[in-house]
Design a protein around this motif. Structure first.
Motif, PDB file in Angstrom:
ATOM      1  N   VAL A 234     101.257 -21.881  75.881  1.00 32.34           N
ATOM      2  CA  VAL A 234     101.550 -20.861  76.891  1.00 32.34           C
ATOM      3  C   VAL A 234     103.018 -20.456  76.808  1.00 32.34           C
ATOM      4  O   VAL A 234     103.370 -19.267  76.802  1.00 32.34           O
ATOM      5  N   ALA A 235     103.897 -21.462  76.731  1.00 29.49           N
ATOM      6  CA  ALA A 235     105.341 -21.178  76.670  1.00 29.49           C
ATOM      7  C   ALA A 235     105.699 -20.376  75.426  1.00 29.49           C
ATOM      8  O   ALA A 235     106.521 -19.459  75.480  1.00 29.49           O
ATOM      9  N   ARG A 236     105.060 -20.703  74.317  1.00 34.50           N
ATOM     10  CA  ARG A 236     105.378 -20.018  73.061  1.00 34.50           C
ATOM     11  C   ARG A 236     105.055 -18.526  73.137  1.00 34.50           C
ATOM     12  O   ARG A 236     105.806 -17.693  72.624  1.00 34.50           O
ATOM     13  N   GLN A 237     103.926 -18.182  73.789  1.00 35.03           N
ATOM     14  CA  GLN A 237     103.562 -16.766  73.930  1.00 35.03           C
ATOM     15  C   GLN A 237     104.667 -15.980  74.627  1.00 35.03           C
ATOM     16  O   GLN A 237     105.056 -14.891  74.177  1.00 35.03           O
ATOM     17  N   HIS A 238     105.178 -16.524  75.723  1.00 40.34           N
ATOM     18  CA  HIS A 238     106.185 -15.816  76.504  1.00 40.34           C
ATOM     19  C   HIS A 238     107.553 -15.859  75.828  1.00 40.34           C
ATOM     20  O   HIS A 238     108.345 -14.917  75.955  1.00 40.34           O
ATOM     21  N   ALA A 239     107.817 -16.926  75.087  1.00 41.74           N
ATOM     22  CA  ALA A 239     109.073 -16.990  74.345  1.00 41.74           C
ATOM     23  C   ALA A 239     109.100 -15.922  73.253  1.00 41.74           C
ATOM     24  O   ALA A 239     110.138 -15.296  72.999  1.00 41.74           O
ATOM     25  N   MET A 240     107.967 -15.686  72.623  1.00 52.01           N
ATOM     26  CA  MET A 240     107.885 -14.667  71.577  1.00 52.01           C
ATOM     27  C   MET A 240     108.090 -13.263  72.155  1.00 52.01           C
ATOM     28  O   MET A 240     108.563 -12.361  71.462  1.00 52.01           O
ATOM     29  N   ARG A 241     107.736 -13.096  73.430  1.00 49.86           N
ATOM     30  CA  ARG A 241     107.943 -11.799  74.081  1.00 49.86           C
ATOM     31  C   ARG A 241     109.372 -11.632  74.602  1.00 49.86           C
ATOM     32  O   ARG A 241     109.739 -10.572  75.100  1.00 49.86           O
ATOM     33  N   GLY A 242     110.158 -12.697  74.517  1.00 49.77           N
ATOM     34  CA  GLY A 242     111.538 -12.628  74.957  1.00 49.77           C
ATOM     35  C   GLY A 242     111.733 -12.798  76.446  1.00 49.77           C
ATOM     36  O   GLY A 242     112.821 -12.558  76.964  1.00 49.77           O
TER      37      GLY A 242
ATOM     38  N   SER B  22     103.434 -25.551  92.883  1.00 53.76           N
ATOM     39  CA  SER B  22     102.461 -24.478  92.713  1.00 53.76           C
ATOM     40  C   SER B  22     101.441 -24.836  91.642  1.00 53.76           C
ATOM     41  O   SER B  22     101.788 -25.405  90.604  1.00 53.76           O
ATOM     42  N   SER B  23     100.188 -24.468  91.896  1.00 49.93           N
ATOM     43  CA  SER B  23      99.130 -24.607  90.893  1.00 49.93           C
ATOM     44  C   SER B  23      98.712 -23.235  90.364  1.00 49.93           C
ATOM     45  O   SER B  23      97.720 -23.122  89.656  1.00 49.93           O
ATOM     46  N   SER B  24      99.469 -22.194  90.707  1.00 48.11           N
ATOM     47  CA  SER B  24      99.158 -20.833  90.270  1.00 48.11           C
ATOM     48  C   SER B  24     100.005 -20.482  89.051  1.00 48.11           C
ATOM     49  O   SER B  24     101.227 -20.345  89.153  1.00 48.11           O
ATOM     50  N   LEU B  25      99.369 -20.321  87.910  1.00 43.80           N
ATOM     51  CA  LEU B  25     100.108 -19.978  86.703  1.00 43.80           C
ATOM     52  C   LEU B  25     100.751 -18.601  86.837  1.00 43.80           C
ATOM     53  O   LEU B  25     101.892 -18.394  86.404  1.00 43.80           O
TER      54      LEU B  25
ATOM     55  N   LEU C  77      81.555 -22.223  84.664  1.00 41.53           N
ATOM     56  CA  LEU C  77      82.712 -22.845  84.034  1.00 41.53           C
ATOM     57  C   LEU C  77      83.874 -22.905  85.012  1.00 41.53           C
ATOM     58  O   LEU C  77      84.131 -21.955  85.750  1.00 41.53           O
ATOM     59  N   GLY C  78      84.585 -24.020  85.016  1.00 44.54           N
ATOM     60  CA  GLY C  78      85.796 -24.162  85.814  1.00 44.54           C
ATOM     61  C   GLY C  78      86.920 -24.714  84.958  1.00 44.54           C
ATOM     62  O   GLY C  78      86.674 -25.391  83.956  1.00 44.54           O
ATOM     63  N   ALA C  79      88.166 -24.419  85.341  1.00 44.47           N
ATOM     64  CA  ALA C  79      89.308 -24.904  84.575  1.00 44.47           C
ATOM     65  C   ALA C  79      90.528 -25.022  85.471  1.00 44.47           C
ATOM     66  O   ALA C  79      90.655 -24.299  86.463  1.00 44.47           O
ATOM     67  N   VAL C  80      91.407 -25.951  85.118  1.00 45.16           N
ATOM     68  CA  VAL C  80      92.711 -25.994  85.777  1.00 45.16           C
ATOM     69  C   VAL C  80      93.557 -24.858  85.207  1.00 45.16           C
ATOM     70  O   VAL C  80      93.273 -24.335  84.119  1.00 45.16           O
ATOM     71  N   VAL C  81      94.610 -24.470  85.920  1.00 44.89           N
ATOM     72  CA  VAL C  81      95.332 -23.252  85.556  1.00 44.89           C
ATOM     73  C   VAL C  81      96.137 -23.385  84.269  1.00 44.89           C
ATOM     74  O   VAL C  81      96.502 -22.371  83.657  1.00 44.89           O
ATOM     75  N   THR C  82      96.437 -24.606  83.826  1.00 45.69           N
ATOM     76  CA  THR C  82      97.294 -24.771  82.656  1.00 45.69           C
ATOM     77  C   THR C  82      96.525 -24.816  81.338  1.00 45.69           C
ATOM     78  O   THR C  82      97.115 -25.080  80.293  1.00 45.69           O
ATOM     79  N   ILE C  83      95.206 -24.561  81.370  1.00 43.55           N
ATOM     80  CA  ILE C  83      94.459 -24.488  80.122  1.00 43.55           C
ATOM     81  C   ILE C  83      94.893 -23.213  79.390  1.00 43.55           C
ATOM     82  O   ILE C  83      94.910 -22.133  79.976  1.00 43.55           O
TER      83      ILE C  83
END
Length: 317
Positions: free
Chosen positions: A263-271, A240-243, A110-116
């Motif tokens: 992805v953004a929502r997870q980190h927003a919830m953590r403050g 950058s392609s490194s998440l 399996l391969g994926a781009v970093v923003t999955i």
């Protein structure tokens, strides 16, 4: 204990059957007994009889009838809400048992781009390994062009990306799993990161950016959006392609960037991050699965099915 409470206890202890749940859930979805009967390939009186059996066993009504339509009572709605979960878990068990019984083995690459979104990949892998304990899996992250090349060369079985590829130039199959927008973000320590601060496009002027790699569709969409609002990348911006790097830089408080909403929502919830109150970048929202058109490996086919299920789960379907 009253007679009604005794009936309810008895119904849930020994009278409730899976067909009851399936019929009530279908009634909630279709709204008419005739449509439910058609969906189950039985007669309308047969469905009406089942509903009457449920109400007799419970001692309370579960539907209100109005002409050809039916509407669930409050009690019916409670049973349907719980019934959906029960039926979903039964379907998951059926899939697990079917996969285990088939003895699926092999190795999936399996391969994926970093923003999955990480939960999508993790949940799909967990589903796959539970259903195919005799199989193994390897995973790599790369840019989409490299993943497509690896698929075409036979070095990958399945890949996940953010853009559809030209089907005329490749022998790959592709399927959009779901869509979510990219949003503008700032770290909590950035001047624009205060949650109570109002914001307009001109506030982004002279800000330093973390951007996708030059030449990628995400980069082009970001630049087009900024240009449309008379904004340009400031000196000291980073491609950058490194998440992991992007998140670390964002949390340092010096940069703005774009991220998938999940992805953004997870980190927003953590403050640690703020999703900026700006229109999202809708064109970047696809999550696409790719695999070789001539792939016949059962394990790879099973993994694609797990991706679909994990995606539906993420969307609450």
């Amino acid at each position: 204990m009253s007679a009604i409470h005794e009936s309810i206890e008895r119904f849930f202890r020994s009278g409730l059957k899976l067909p009851h749940l399936r019929i009530l859930v279908s009634l909630a979805d279709l709204g008419q007994v005739t449509r439910v009967a058609s969906a189950f390939h039985v007669t309308q009186p047969a469905i009406s009889k089942q509903i009457a059996e449920i109400e007799h066993a419970l001692g309370v009504p579960v539907v209100n009838r109005s002409g050809n339509s039916v509407e669930l009572t409050g009690i019916g709605q409670v049973i349907v809400a719980c019934g959906r979960d029960v039926l979903r878990h039964i379907e998951m068990a059926r899939r697990d048992v079917s996969a285990l019984a088939s003895g699926t083995g092999g190795h999936v690459r399996l391969g994926a781009v970093v923003t999955i979104p990480e939960p999508l990949t993790v949940n799909a892998v967990q589903l796959f390994l539970r259903r195919a304990p005799n199989a193994s899996l390897s995973f790599v992250e790369a840019t989409l062009d490299r993943l497509i090349k690896q698929l075409e060369d036979g070095d990958l079985d399945v890949a996940l990306g953010r853009n559809r590829v030209n089907s005329m130039q490749t022998q790959l199959k592709q399927e959009t799993l779901h869509r979510e927008p990219f949003v503008f973000v700032a770290g909590a320590h950035h001047p624009l990161g205060a949650p109570e601060r109002a914001l307009d496009w001109h506030d982004l002027n002279a800000c330093r950016w973390i951007t996708p790699l030059h030449g990628s569709p995400a980069y082009a969409t970001l630049i087009e959006t900024l240009t449309a609002h008379d904004l340009a990348l400031a000196a000291g911006s980073v491609e950058s392609s490194s998440l992991a790097l992007n998140l670390a830089l964002l949390q340092g408080g010096e940069f703005l960037s774009i991220l998938p909403l999940s992805v953004a929502r997870q980190h927003a919830m953590r403050g640690t991050m703020r999703v900026l109150p700006l229109p999202p970048l809708e064109p970047l929202g696809e999550v696409v699965a790719y695999w070789r058109a001539d792939a016949t490996l059962p394990a790879a086919q099973l993994f694609v099915a797990c991706l679909r299920e994990a995606s539906n789960e993420a969307l609450g379907e």
